[in-house]
Write a protein that holds these residues in place. Structure first.
Motif, PDB file in Angstrom:
ATOM      1  N   MET A 160      88.025  30.502  29.411  1.00 32.35           N
ATOM      2  CA  MET A 160      87.683  30.594  28.228  1.00 32.35           C
ATOM      3  C   MET A 160      86.864  30.139  27.457  1.00 32.35           C
ATOM      4  O   MET A 160      86.225  30.175  25.938  1.00 32.35           O
ATOM      5  CB  MET A 160      89.423  30.076  27.326  1.00 32.35           C
ATOM      6  N   GLU A 161      86.357  28.528  28.135  1.00 34.81           N
ATOM      7  CA  GLU A 161      85.089  27.810  27.295  1.00 34.81           C
ATOM      8  C   GLU A 161      84.125  28.679  28.112  1.00 34.81           C
ATOM      9  O   GLU A 161      83.166  28.110  26.646  1.00 34.81           O
ATOM     10  CB  GLU A 161      85.300  26.450  27.767  1.00 34.81           C
ATOM     11  N   VAL A 162      84.164  29.487  28.313  1.00 37.00           N
ATOM     12  CA  VAL A 162      82.577  30.633  29.015  1.00 37.00           C
ATOM     13  C   VAL A 162      82.263  31.286  28.736  1.00 37.00           C
ATOM     14  O   VAL A 162      81.720  32.433  28.592  1.00 37.00           O
ATOM     15  CB  VAL A 162      82.187  30.184  30.211  1.00 37.00           C
ATOM     16  N   SER A 200      87.773  20.458  36.721  1.00 37.96           N
ATOM     17  CA  SER A 200      87.753  19.897  34.692  1.00 37.96           C
ATOM     18  C   SER A 200      87.032  21.227  33.912  1.00 37.96           C
ATOM     19  O   SER A 200      87.280  21.201  33.267  1.00 37.96           O
ATOM     20  CB  SER A 200      87.392  18.865  34.788  1.00 37.96           C
ATOM     21  N   GLN A 201      85.749  21.619  34.633  1.00 35.74           N
ATOM     22  CA  GLN A 201      84.861  22.082  33.443  1.00 35.74           C
ATOM     23  C   GLN A 201      83.542  23.478  34.727  1.00 35.74           C
ATOM     24  O   GLN A 201      82.930  23.031  35.484  1.00 35.74           O
ATOM     25  CB  GLN A 201      84.563  21.156  32.493  1.00 35.74           C
ATOM     26  N   ASN A 206      78.100  25.972  33.110  1.00 36.35           N
ATOM     27  CA  ASN A 206      77.648  27.181  32.473  1.00 36.35           C
ATOM     28  C   ASN A 206      76.069  27.126  31.845  1.00 36.35           C
ATOM     29  O   ASN A 206      75.853  25.973  31.111  1.00 36.35           O
ATOM     30  CB  ASN A 206      78.507  27.649  31.654  1.00 36.35           C
ATOM     31  N   ASP A 223      94.503  25.833  34.272  1.00 36.91           N
ATOM     32  CA  ASP A 223      93.454  25.397  34.250  1.00 36.91           C
ATOM     33  C   ASP A 223      92.093  26.237  34.190  1.00 36.91           C
ATOM     34  O   ASP A 223      91.116  26.275  33.677  1.00 36.91           O
ATOM     35  CB  ASP A 223      93.349  24.184  35.928  1.00 36.91           C
ATOM     36  N   GLN A 228      91.618  27.996  30.925  1.00 39.30           N
ATOM     37  CA  GLN A 228      91.020  27.403  30.068  1.00 39.30           C
ATOM     38  C   GLN A 228      89.244  26.901  30.214  1.00 39.30           C
ATOM     39  O   GLN A 228      88.465  27.392  29.594  1.00 39.30           O
ATOM     40  CB  GLN A 228      91.872  26.123  29.457  1.00 39.30           C
ATOM     41  N   MET A 229      89.115  26.918  31.253  1.00 45.76           N
ATOM     42  CA  MET A 229      87.596  26.414  31.929  1.00 45.76           C
ATOM     43  C   MET A 229      87.219  28.224  32.165  1.00 45.76           C
ATOM     44  O   MET A 229      86.032  28.010  31.396  1.00 45.76           O
ATOM     45  CB  MET A 229      87.416  26.549  33.401  1.00 45.76           C
TER      46      MET A 229
END
Length: 544
Positions: A291-293, A222-223, A226, A285, A288-289
């Motif tokens: 992209m978040e970092v 899910s994440q 980082n 999934d 998107q993970m």
């Protein structure tokens, strides 16, 4: 070490997310390099889209070519990819694939039960381009695998219940005109032997199980965790609870594409894609993970396109399923027409190139006139060839339109009858002469290979439609998977928007920006690069 005061509950050297061939290869590479490995799978089944595929690997300059007398080279392979790149291929990434792929292939044969063989005469998808091989040699099939050897894991592979005791080389898709006899098939079935993508996934899984590494299913990442040091782990949901997993050396994203995420499809893809054909778990999934970092993205407009048919009521893994339209449109006595009753492409061209035809845009009418479209064929085609799972013969399912006249068929499918008649008359006249001046069908070695192998020459794909009744099937623009995602360097390390790489983060397979850009070089053009960069990412992560 902790995150927000909560101690991490699991720890290893390398975490791999996803169990398609990219993820399995990455896990094998990291483990054989001496690293402890954990591999997580979102679904209850492993194998992803790879297990649903034909299992073919496209590998230029491979070690099997010498024994088969195939004249290939690094220079030819790179010239071929460059001729198709339209400026979208990173030359360093292409070179790395061509250089490391053959090494990966031989290594896989050493550390797993997998074995490979060339599919005789299977041409590249654009064989007449510089560096292309009209006589084949780059598309490799894998051998049979006895599923019972996996014990309880045999039923945990996606699509296991649909396994067939044949290799692709023994089917029409691989150029065969005769399949193994019933006795041979019976003996194989008794042993639980299967072929194609299932066999490839099973062989790779077997190699991991032999090392004591078991994928953890129903474990959705899910994440990414980082920190100032980079990516140091990942949060995985198991049984509805989050578990933080520390990765001392790195996290490898191999979670597949985003073709089942309608929002991401609308946001990124260049044109219509209404019918995904891959694993329903491919919802972006990993993208998107990443992209978040702060990952840099690449190739986001593109996918591995394929024409498909929806059969009303058919489902697979709880979602509407589709049937790929591969040989149906390449065999004689058939054409494809758009909503205006006009041909718009070489029907026998490779399926990925069909994406360009589907995405042709009419700025005046402000529409995509070729999506959806119609496969039109006559009674001879119906009697001789299977269409979307409907066996050759007289039976006509409810989803297949039929009429004794072209005008009557046109009325049923909402196409102007006079235009369809004109289209058919022109096509038939030229087909009878052995030519297609409009779209050059049958001129490429690829076209005739995928036609009727029992017929020689251009007639294997090009013959008139003139025997009533006539039939129509609705075709949509589908995708085997998207191929855009976080950009990586030649070592599989994910690049950062801020410059440089994101320490501890790697990507492979359809979760990464494809190393071959929009180019589908030949049969297996997805799995070859996926396994190669899985191998590279696993080796690189383990070396940290």
């Amino acid at each position: 070490m902790n995150k927000g005061g909560i101690f991490l509950s699991e720890e290893c050297d390398v975490v791999v997310l996803g169990t398609g061939v990219a993820g399995l290869t990455a896990a094998l590479a990291a483990a054989h390099s001496g690293s402890s490995v954990r591999i997580y799978e979102k679904s209850s089944l492993i194998g992803g889209t790879s297990a649903m595929s034909g299992g073919i690997i496209w590998m230029p300059n491979n070690h099997l070519q010498e024994f088969a007398g195939v004249d290939d080279s690094r220079e030819k392979a790179l010239a071929y990819l460059e001729s198709l790149s339209l400026g979208q291929i990173d030359s360093d990434m292409a070179s790395t694939f061509v250089d490391k792929g053959p090494e990966m292939l031989q290594w896989i044969e050493k550390v797993t039960p997998c074995s490979f063989h060339i599919i005789d005469n299977y041409p590249d998808y654009h064989p007449e381009h510089p560096g292309g091989l009209p006589q084949g040699g780059r598309s490799l099939d894998n051998g049979l695998f006895a599923l019972p050897e996996l014990g309880e894991w045999a039923t945990k592979i996606r699509n296991h219940e649909r396994g067939n005791p044949v290799m692709l080389t023994e089917t029409p898709l691989g150029g065969a005109t005769v399949t193994p006899d019933r006795t041979v098939l019976g003996e194989r079935s008794d042993k639980g032997q299967i072929g194609m993508g299932l066999a490839l996934v099973a062989g790779l899984l077997s190699g991991l199980l032999d090392m004591g590494i078991e994928p953890q299913t129903q474990s959705q990442a899910s994440q990414l965790i980082n920190t100032s040091e980079g990516v140091t782990g990942v949060t995985v949901m198991q049984g509805g609870k989050p578990i933080d997993v520390k990765a001392r050396k790195g996290v490898i994203i191999a979670t597949g594409g985003f073709e089942w995420n309608s929002e991401l499809v609308r946001t990124f893809l260049r044109g219509p894609m209404t019918a995904p054909a891959g694993s329903p778990e491919n919802t972006g999934d990993g993208l998107q993970m990443a992209m978040e970092v702060g990952a840099k993205l690449g190739n986001m407009r593109n996918a591995w396109w394929v024409p498909v048919v929806r059969i009303p009521g058919e489902e697979l893994f709880g979602h509407p399923s589709v049937r790929l339209i591969l040989l149906e449109r390449t065999r004689p006595h058939s054409i494809m027409v758009n909503k205006y009753g006009k041909r718009f492409t070489n029907e026998a061209g490779n399926y990925n190139a069909m994406g360009g035809a589907f995405h042709a845009f009419d700025p005046h009418k402000f529409e995509y006139p070729n999506e959806p479209c119609w496969l039109i064929f006559d009674h001879r085609h119906k009697l001789d060839y299977e269409v979307a799972g409907c066996r050759a013969g007289e039976q006509t399912p409810e989803w297949m339109f039929s009429d004794n006249s072209i005008e009557g068929l046109a009325l049923q499918i909402g196409v102007e009858g006079a235009t369809l008649r004109e289209t058919l008359t022109r096509f038939n006249r030229h087909a009878a002469e052995g030519s297609d001046p409009d779209f050059h069908r049958g001129e490429s070695a690829y076209d005739t290979f995928n036609g009727d192998q029992s017929i020689e020459g251009i007639q294997a794909t090009l013959q008139p439609l003139d025997t009533a009744p006539f039939y129509a099937v609705r075709i949509e623009s589908g995708s085997l998977g998207t191929n855009g995602g976080p950009k990586t360097d030649v070592s599989g390390r994910v690049l950062s928007l801020a410059g440089g790489v994101i320490p501890g983060l790697y990507a492979a397979g359809n979760a990464m920006a494809a190393p071959t850009g929009m180019v589908y070089g030949g049969a297996g053009g997805t799995l070859g690069p996926a396994m190669t960069f899985g191998y590279i990412a696993g080796m690189t992560a383990a070396s940290q």
